[in-house]
Design an enzyme around this catalytic site. Structure first.
Site, short mmCIF file in Angstrom:
data_model
loop_
_atom_site.label_atom_id
_atom_site.label_comp_id
_atom_site.label_asym_id
_atom_site.label_seq_id
_atom_site.Cartn_x
_atom_site.Cartn_y
_atom_site.Cartn_z
N LYS A 77 0.84 -1.20 0.00
CA LYS A 77 0.00 0.00 0.00
C LYS A 77 0.88 1.25 0.00
CE LYS A 77 -3.86 -2.39 2.17
NZ LYS A 77 -4.45 -2.88 3.41
N GLN B 258 -4.45 -1.64 9.52
CA GLN B 258 -4.50 -2.97 8.93
C GLN B 258 -5.17 -3.95 9.90
OE1 GLN B 258 -3.59 -3.64 5.78
NE2 GLN B 258 -4.13 -5.80 5.96
N ASP C 32 -10.83 3.37 4.45
CA ASP C 32 -11.31 1.98 4.43
C ASP C 32 -12.84 1.93 4.42
OD1 ASP C 32 -9.82 -0.31 4.28
OD2 ASP C 32 -9.28 -0.33 6.40
N1 GUN Z 1 -7.20 -6.67 6.05
C1 GUN Z 1 -7.60 -7.36 4.96
N2 GUN Z 1 -8.28 -6.54 4.13
C2 GUN Z 1 -8.30 -5.33 4.71
C3 GUN Z 1 -8.85 -4.07 4.33
O1 GUN Z 1 -9.47 -3.90 3.28
N3 GUN Z 1 -8.67 -3.06 5.20
C4 GUN Z 1 -7.99 -3.23 6.36
N4 GUN Z 1 -7.88 -2.17 7.15
N5 GUN Z 1 -7.47 -4.37 6.75
C5 GUN Z 1 -7.62 -5.41 5.92
#
Ligand code: GUN
Length: 294
Positions: free
Chosen positions: A54, A98, A121
Site C-alpha cells: 500500500k 490494517q 477503508d
Molecule cells: N485486512 C484485509 N483486508 C483489509 C482491508 O481492506 N482493510 C484493512 N484495514 N485491513 C484489511
C-alpha cells in the site's frame, strides 16, 4: 458460452494512471501532496506485505506514505493516541489500520476513533451510514473495486437481480448497499442461508465473498450472468500450490457472460480503490470537488 475475463489488473492500471495525473494537478493547485497513513500492529507476515505494498503504491502514484508499525504488545491507549495524532495531522488525508488486530485490541473502538473524513477503508459507522442513506462518504475498498468492474462490464445495472454471498462488514454488507444504490434487487446470502444454489441460479450478478475455496459450483451460475469473485484461498491441486476463488472458475466460465479471474480480478482493484479514496479524501478535506475517475 465462454465468459469474457474481467481484467482487474488492466482496469486498476488505467485507474492508477488517472489517479497519478490527478495527484499531480492537486499538488500543483494546493501546494501539498495527498497523504496516506497505514498503521500495522504486530508482525503478521501477510499484513506486513499488504502494508508495504500500500505504501509503495501510494508513492508510485505521487502521494505521501506514512507507515506506522507498533509492536504486537501495543496497548489500546497507545494505538488510540496514534490515531488521534493522525487525525490532527493536516498532511494525512487517509488513515488505514490494517486488520486483523492482535486479539487484546478492540478493533471496532479503533475504527470508531478514526476521523470519518480520513477513513479511507470506509469502515467507520458514519461512512457505513452514509452509504446506507445514499450520502457521499468513503466506501470500503474491495466492494468499491467490485462495483467499478461491474459498471465497466455491464454499464447500467438497473433492475438486475444480484446475489452477494457473504455478509462481512468489510465486503458483503457494503457491496449489497452499493448494488441497491445501482437499482439492483439484492439478495444477501450467508452461512445460514437455505437453498443457496437455488438463489445463485436466479442471479444476473453474483458477488462471492466467503473465502471458501470453489464453494460456488459452476453449474449454479445462470447462463449469461456476471461473476465477481472476491475470495482467495490457497489450495494444493495435483501436487501444486494454487490460488483459487470462491467460485469454481473453469465450469462457471462456460456459463457466465463475464467473470473475474483469481488472481488478477478483484485483488488489484482493492489497493487502487484505496488510492482513489485517499485522493477523494484529500479533495474533500481541501473543500474541492474531486473529478470522477472511473
Ligand atoms: N485486512 C484485509 N483486508 C483489509 C482491508 O481492506 N482493510 C484493512 N484495514 N485491513 C484489511
Amino acid at each position: 458460452m465462454t465468459a469474457k475475463i474481467i481484467d482487474g489488473k488492466a482496469f486498476a492500471a488505467g485507474l492508477g494512471d488517472r489517479i497519478a495525473e490527478t495527484v499531480t494537478a492537486f499538488t500543483e493547485e494546493t501546494g501539498r501532496t495527498p497523504g496516506l497513513a497505514v498503521v500495522l500492529v504486530g508482525t503478521d507476515p501477510a499484513s506486513e506485505i499488504y502494508v508495504r505494498s500500500k505504501g509503495r503504491m501510494a508513492r508510485k502514484l505521487g502521494m505521501e506514505s506514512f507507515e506506522h508499525v507498533l509492536p504486537e504488545t501495543a496497548s489500546q491507549e497507545e494505538l488510540l493516541a496514534l490515531i488521534a495524532a493522525l487525525n490532527a495531522d493536516d498532511t494525512v488525508d487517509g488513515i488505514l489500520v490494517q486488520l486483523p488486530l492482535p486479539r487484546h485490541l478492540d478493533s471496532l473502538a479503533v475504527v470508531e476513533a478514526i476521523d470519518p473524513a480520513k477513513d479511507v477503508d470506509g469502515l467507520h459507522p458514519v461512512n457505513a451510514g452514509y452509504l446506507a442513506t445514499g450520502l457521499p462518504g468513503l466506501v470500503s475498498c474491495t466492494p468499491l473495486g467490485c462495483l467499478m468492474l461491474l459498471k465497466s462490464t455491464l454499464g447500467d445495472l438497473s433492475g438486475l437481480d444480484a446475489i452477494v454471498v457473504g455478509r462481512s462488514i468489510l465486503v458483503g454488507k457494503p457491496m449489497a448497499q452499493l448494488l441497491l444504490a445501482e437499482n439492483c434487487s439484492v439478495t444477501v446470502a450467508h452461512s445460514r442461508t437455505r437453498d443457496l444454489d437455488y438463489k445463485v441460479r436466479q442471479a444476473d450478478i453474483v458477488v462471492a465473498a466467503v473465502g471458501s475455496a470453489e464453494m460456488i459450483r459452476g453449474d449454479w451460475i445462470k447462463p449469461g450472468a456476471t461473476v465477481i469473485d472476491v475470495g482467495t484461498s490457497r489450495v494444493i491441486r495435483d501436487g501444486e500450490k494454487r490460488l483459487v476463488g470462491d467460485v469454481e472458475f473453469a465450469h462457471a466460465s462456460e456459463r457466465a457472460r463475464a467473470i473475474t479471474p483469481v488472481p488478477g480480478g478483484v485483488g488489484p482493484m482493492t489497493i487502487m480503490s484505496l488510492m482513489h479514496n485517499t485522493l477523494l479524501a484529500a479533495f474533500r478535506r481541501s473543500g474541492r470537488v474531486a473529478p470522477q475517475l472511473w
